[in-house]
Design an enzyme around this catalytic site. Sequence first.
Site, PDB file in Angstrom:
ATOM      1  N   THR A 296      -4.014  -4.266 -11.170  1.00  0.00           N
ATOM      2  CA  THR A 296      -4.994  -3.408 -11.836  1.00  0.00           C
ATOM      3  C   THR A 296      -5.850  -4.199 -12.824  1.00  0.00           C
ATOM      4  O   THR A 296      -7.073  -4.025 -12.880  1.00  0.00           O
ATOM      5  CB  THR A 296      -4.305  -2.289 -12.651  1.00  0.00           C
ATOM      6  OG1 THR A 296      -3.310  -1.699 -11.849  1.00  0.00           O
ATOM      7  CG2 THR A 296      -5.296  -1.243 -13.085  1.00  0.00           C
ATOM      8  N   HIS A 411       1.002   5.397  -7.934  1.00  0.00           N
ATOM      9  CA  HIS A 411       1.511   4.029  -8.108  1.00  0.00           C
ATOM     10  C   HIS A 411       2.867   3.910  -7.420  1.00  0.00           C
ATOM     11  O   HIS A 411       3.660   4.841  -7.450  1.00  0.00           O
ATOM     12  CB  HIS A 411       1.647   3.716  -9.603  1.00  0.00           C
ATOM     13  CG  HIS A 411       1.859   2.256  -9.883  1.00  0.00           C
ATOM     14  ND1 HIS A 411       3.025   1.598  -9.586  1.00  0.00           N
ATOM     15  CD2 HIS A 411       1.035   1.332 -10.425  1.00  0.00           C
ATOM     16  CE1 HIS A 411       2.908   0.332  -9.924  1.00  0.00           C
ATOM     17  NE2 HIS A 411       1.711   0.140 -10.439  1.00  0.00           N
ATOM     18  N   ASP A 470      -8.295   0.139  -6.985  1.00  0.00           N
ATOM     19  CA  ASP A 470      -8.061  -1.131  -7.684  1.00  0.00           C
ATOM     20  C   ASP A 470      -7.469  -2.222  -6.791  1.00  0.00           C
ATOM     21  O   ASP A 470      -7.816  -3.379  -6.890  1.00  0.00           O
ATOM     22  CB  ASP A 470      -7.248  -0.926  -8.981  1.00  0.00           C
ATOM     23  CG  ASP A 470      -5.848  -0.365  -8.753  1.00  0.00           C
ATOM     24  OD1 ASP A 470      -5.540   0.059  -7.628  1.00  0.00           O
ATOM     25  OD2 ASP A 470      -5.069  -0.340  -9.731  1.00  0.00           O
TER      26      ASP A 470
HETATM   27  C1  GP9 Z   1      -0.291   0.242 -15.593  1.00  0.00           C
HETATM   28  C2  GP9 Z   1      -1.147   0.335 -14.408  1.00  0.00           C
HETATM   29  C3  GP9 Z   1      -0.457  -0.219 -13.192  1.00  0.00           C
HETATM   30  O1  GP9 Z   1      -0.919   0.430 -16.797  1.00  0.00           O
HETATM   31  O2  GP9 Z   1      -2.388  -0.194 -14.623  1.00  0.00           O
HETATM   32  O3  GP9 Z   1      -0.590  -1.562 -13.016  1.00  0.00           O
HETATM   33  P1  GP9 Z   1      -0.392  -2.264 -11.585  1.00  0.00           P
HETATM   34  O4  GP9 Z   1       1.078  -2.434 -11.378  1.00  0.00           O
HETATM   35  O5  GP9 Z   1      -1.010  -1.382 -10.550  1.00  0.00           O
HETATM   36  O6  GP9 Z   1      -1.109  -3.563 -11.716  1.00  0.00           O
HETATM   37 MN    MN Z   2      -2.942  -0.691 -10.051  1.00  0.00          MN
END
Ligand code: GP9
Ligand code: MN
Length: 621
Positions: A296, A411, A470
């Site tokens: 992300t 996620h 992302d």
């Molecule tokens: C946590 C979110 C997730 O704040 O941005 O991060 P990721 O594991 O997808 O890089």
């Molecule tokens: Mn992410």
Amino acid sequence: MKKSFRNKITLITVVVLFLWLKTYIAYKTSFHMDIENPMQQFILFINPLSFLLFIFGIALFFKREKVRNRYLMTMSFLLSFLLYANVVFYRFFNDFITLPLLFQTSNFADLGNSAWEEFKWYDIFYFIDVILLGFMLKFKPSIISFKTLSKMNRRAYFLIATAMLFLNLGLSEVERPQLLTRTFDREMLVKNIGTYNYHLYDVLLQSKSSAQRALADGSELVDIENYVDASYAKPNDELFGIAKGKNVIVVSVESTQNFVINNKVNDQEITPFLNQFIKESFYFDNFYHQTGQGKTSDAEFLVENSLYPLSRGAVFFTHSGNQFNSLAERLQENGYFTNAMHANNRSFWNRDIMYKSLSYERFYDVKDYDVNEDNSVNWGMKDIPFFEQSVEHMKEMKKPFYSKLITLTNHHPFYYDKEDQFIDEFNSNSGTLNRYFVTVRYTDESLKRFIEELKESGIYEDSIIVMYGDHYGISENHNEAMSQYLGKDITPFVSTQLQKVPFLIHIPGTEGKVISKVSGQIDIRPTILHLLGINTKNDIQLGHDLFSEDNDDLAVFRDGRFVTKDYVYADNKCWDKSTEEVTDKKYCEPYMEKVATELEYSDRIIYGDLLRFFDPDKAKK
Ligand code: GP9
Ligand code: MN
């Protein structure tokens, strides 16, 4: 005589035991660390040990008792001091100390006298073992042996220390794969490798990047400036400035890949809202994520700076002290109130520090949201309440504003509450993929609600809305299930195509259009700035305005793969898009050098912190 010696505890054991237990007690009483299972608890318990064994083990090499004792005493004090410094720091910032942070003295400037209030009288307990050690050295109680160990025992001692280290690292790797290379949250690092090892790691990371920075000078920028100039994509006359003065709302949509768009599972639409919304927006259907291990945060980095993230580690952690010329900075210069909104711990991905370097004026983090058990699932706050509360914040913002919102529900491992399930799970051998469709569907619903709320609040008409996926959500570990879903084999070509993420720009009063140019997250910065009528001619950026006629139809992945209009380079082979088969490498060759140069220039900028030598005013002449 011999017998009584055997019953004695060696001084070193006492010192190690003291600090070990003290550190563990401090973990439990002075830091709020979420422990999810007994294994994490166990790791937390053993994690100070390996470092302490090594550091105090050095005393075993000192022949003279006096020197040895002085060493033990000094180290014991220094480590206690470090632990205590973290405790006090944590009371303020809810975070652990990092080296770059220690040098960011501006952070401390805000504290003033109130700093004293964080020191408590009972803090003396953080030093109680050091005091005890002092007494022991003075009065030499008979149960303690002040002798050093024999060569044999010394060997055994270091063997145990090494074994402890590997046990610790091994268990952490199981709990949190790629912990060290992905450098997640500091809390996660401390939880797994312990506070002392964490500081050691932080120092190593820091010294490496300072060395690279120290060796750099401004002359390196010349080649890069020439390259950027030569590949500049002139803005589209019709669209340049079309959204001048509008609010900019960017949504980073967690783990959402493009294959879910206009697609079904069990005959049910996965993203009914987005399928509709892309019709009213500029929708880019050949758009790729370009992230590396920083996930992300790498996507955020690409969007802000139009530079590539790093091939290992997260640039948000390794280079947060660099000078950047971010999207937020340009918007701030143009009168925008710049902010980021994400209902997670502010130190995750080092955002609290990096956002300052990126010129965000405000970070609405978990503390700015009403998060409770009912509105949380999986990693934290659910997307629907997150958007609802974000719009409440937006209503209060000074206009125009630039807000970046980061969703969280979709996620890995894609857990959801029954009440948030709008479609059925897929049926394959991968629970991850099966659930993925359900959580993507939930996020789609949350985006729908977000737009509705924006309309109700009147913000919608005054804003351009940008949404991008992302990074991937389904890794190659699930190829078998993915292949079942797509109905074809997952070749390196297909894998590369699966790195497409949705990207759309909604501009009020403008009709929707599908744009099929090959593009990536690196192109977002110039594209947005040009829509707002902000020139980027003199900026150092590697992406291109996607509305420009001169766009290059190229997406470079961080791992060296790339996609052109007709070909895909993956697995060291050149693939023809029309046949999806391997073709002659000569078709990919013309791009190879450009791809390598671009990645190298980007790395040089970051490792050398070269933007500190860039003077935009001089460039504007
Ligand atoms: C946590 C979110 C997730 O704040 O941005 O991060 P990721 O594991 O997808 O890089
Ligand atoms: Mn992410």
